[in-house]
Design an enzyme around this catalytic site. Structure first.
Site, PDB file in Angstrom:
ATOM      1  NE  ARG A 102      -3.929   0.407   1.930  1.00  0.00           N
ATOM      2  CZ  ARG A 102      -5.160   0.479   2.420  1.00  0.00           C
ATOM      3  NH1 ARG A 102      -5.426   1.281   3.429  1.00  0.00           N
ATOM      4  NH2 ARG A 102      -6.137  -0.242   1.905  1.00  0.00           N
ATOM      5  CD  GLN A 132     -13.117  -1.952  -0.836  1.00  0.00           C
ATOM      6  OE1 GLN A 132     -12.333  -1.841   0.099  1.00  0.00           O
ATOM      7  NE2 GLN A 132     -14.330  -2.445  -0.682  1.00  0.00           N
TER       8      GLN A 132
HETATM    9  N1  NVA Z   1      -9.983   6.450  -1.461  1.00  0.00           N
HETATM   10  C1  NVA Z   1      -9.622   6.051  -0.123  1.00  0.00           C
HETATM   11  C2  NVA Z   1      -9.850   4.578   0.052  1.00  0.00           C
HETATM   12  C3  NVA Z   1      -9.565   4.067   1.427  1.00  0.00           C
HETATM   13  C4  NVA Z   1      -9.798   2.606   1.553  1.00  0.00           C
HETATM   14  C5  NVA Z   1      -8.182   6.406   0.132  1.00  0.00           C
HETATM   15  O1  NVA Z   1      -7.344   6.220  -0.752  1.00  0.00           O
HETATM   16  O2  NVA Z   1      -7.888   6.906   1.233  1.00  0.00           O
HETATM   17  N1   CP Z   2     -11.365  -0.309   2.407  1.00  0.00           N
HETATM   18  C1   CP Z   2     -10.095  -0.369   2.838  1.00  0.00           C
HETATM   19  O1   CP Z   2      -9.156  -0.588   2.076  1.00  0.00           O
HETATM   20  O2   CP Z   2      -9.976  -0.196   4.172  1.00  0.00           O
HETATM   21  P1   CP Z   2      -8.609   0.008   4.961  1.00  0.00           P
HETATM   22  O3   CP Z   2      -8.046   1.329   4.533  1.00  0.00           O
HETATM   23  O4   CP Z   2      -9.014  -0.006   6.407  1.00  0.00           O
HETATM   24  O5   CP Z   2      -7.681  -1.113   4.621  1.00  0.00           O
END
Ligand code: NVA
Ligand code: CP
Length: 306
Positions: A102, A132
């Site tokens: 991530r 997701q």
């Molecule tokens: N669009 C959001 C998704 C979080 C799961 C982000 O990137 O913070």
């Molecule tokens: N939806 C999602 O990716 O949640 P987190 O940011 O908690 O991993």
């Protein structure tokens, strides 16, 4: 699924439609207990952003498969002290069997994947959030018994989730409508990719008008108005995004059997009202649970069954 063994998932577009559908089928079988697969390997989680669902669902999926997890983040490795990504990738690749990463830039994910021979999974970048969407599609399939021809409408920021929804929906024959303010469109390269995949057989609509998007939609979807890394814009975005809020009024124009999804975390009474997320159309808890089942299918497909 043998044909995915050894591959990366940096974008949903790394799969073809049949592979995506087979992955969802496997997730369904793993969830129901019809299949019980094992995979005694080690997953590394390299997360430069916060995470609740992705971190825990990947970890539990791996444990349930009989594997193990090492939760790394830049602060506990030499990455925070400037060790180059390309060195880190080549070293960790010799210890770990698979990576879930991530980060911010898609380019960094791609660089890591280039230098690591083992499979690399996009656990969210600024561009995409493919894992997701695996869970989202599994949820839609469970709720409607099919994916083909279902209409999903997304309201809010044209972000990573919107981008991956465009690809995922197009790949399974769903109609996808994205309603965003003019300056917050999804990635146009991905929009074109989705249109090519849909090939005129399903809708790919980008609109500024939430009323256009919502008509008779069966799935309403939203996400935060400011993603991770955009926190400084959160307040200034509120008035811009207010017309895109998923609320009870919007639901009136959707299909009678509509369901509401949100990838979470949610900001109640910003992108979604408390009444809607807690209401009887909301499927967000099933959706969150499905992260684990979908990722278990993904892990065992990329690694192979023991
Ligand atoms: N669009 C959001 C998704 C979080 C799961 C982000 O990137 O913070
Ligand atoms: N939806 C999602 O990716 O949640 P987190 O940011 O908690 O991993």
């Amino acid at each position: 699924m043998e044909k995915l063994k050894g591959r990366d998932l940096l974008s949903l577009a790394n799969l073809n439609s049949d592979e995506l559908k087979e992955l969802l089928q496997l997730a369904c079988q793993l969830k129901s207990g019809k299949k019980n697969l094992k995979c005694n390997k080690v997953l590394g989680l390299l997360f430069s952003k916060a995470s609740t669902r992705t971190r825990v669902s990947f970890s539990v999926a791996m444990y349930q498969l009989g594997g193990q997890v090492i939760d790394l983040n830049p602060t506990v490795t030499q990455v925070s002290r400037g060790e180059p990504l390309i060195d880190t990738a080549r070293v960790l690749d010799r210890y770990l069997d698979i990576f879930a990463i991530r980060t911010f830039e898609q380019k960094d994910l791609e660089t890591f994947a280039h230098y690591a021979k083992n499979p690399v999974i996009n656990a969210l970048t600024d561009r995409e959030h493919p894992c997701q969407i695996l869970a989202d599609l599994l949820t839609v399939q469970e709720c409607f018994g099919r994916l083909d021809g279902i209409t999903l409408s997304y309201f809010g920021d044209g972000n990573n989730v919107a981008n991956s929804l465009l690809l995922g929906c197009a790949m399974v024959g769903m109609n996808v409508r994205i309603a965003t303010p003019a300056n917050y469109l999804p990635n146009m390269e991905i929009v074109e990719q989705a249109k090519t995949i849909a090939n005129g057989n399903s809708e790919v609509i980008i609109t500024e008008d939430p009323q256009v998007a919502v008509q008779d939609a069966q799935v309403l979807y939203t996400d935060v108005w400011a993603s991770m890394g955009q926190e400084q814009e959160a307040n200034s975005r509120i008035p811009i995004f207010q017309p895109y809020q998923v609320n009870e009024k919007l639901l009136e124009s959707a299909a009678d059997n509509v369901i509401v999804l949100h990838c979470l975390p949610a900001h109640r009474d910003e992108e979604i009202t408390n009444a809607v997320i807690e209401g009887d159309k909301s499927q967000v808890w099933k959706q969150a649970e499905n992260r684990m089942h979908a990722q278990k299918a993904l892990l065992v497909s990329l690694l192979g069954n023991d």
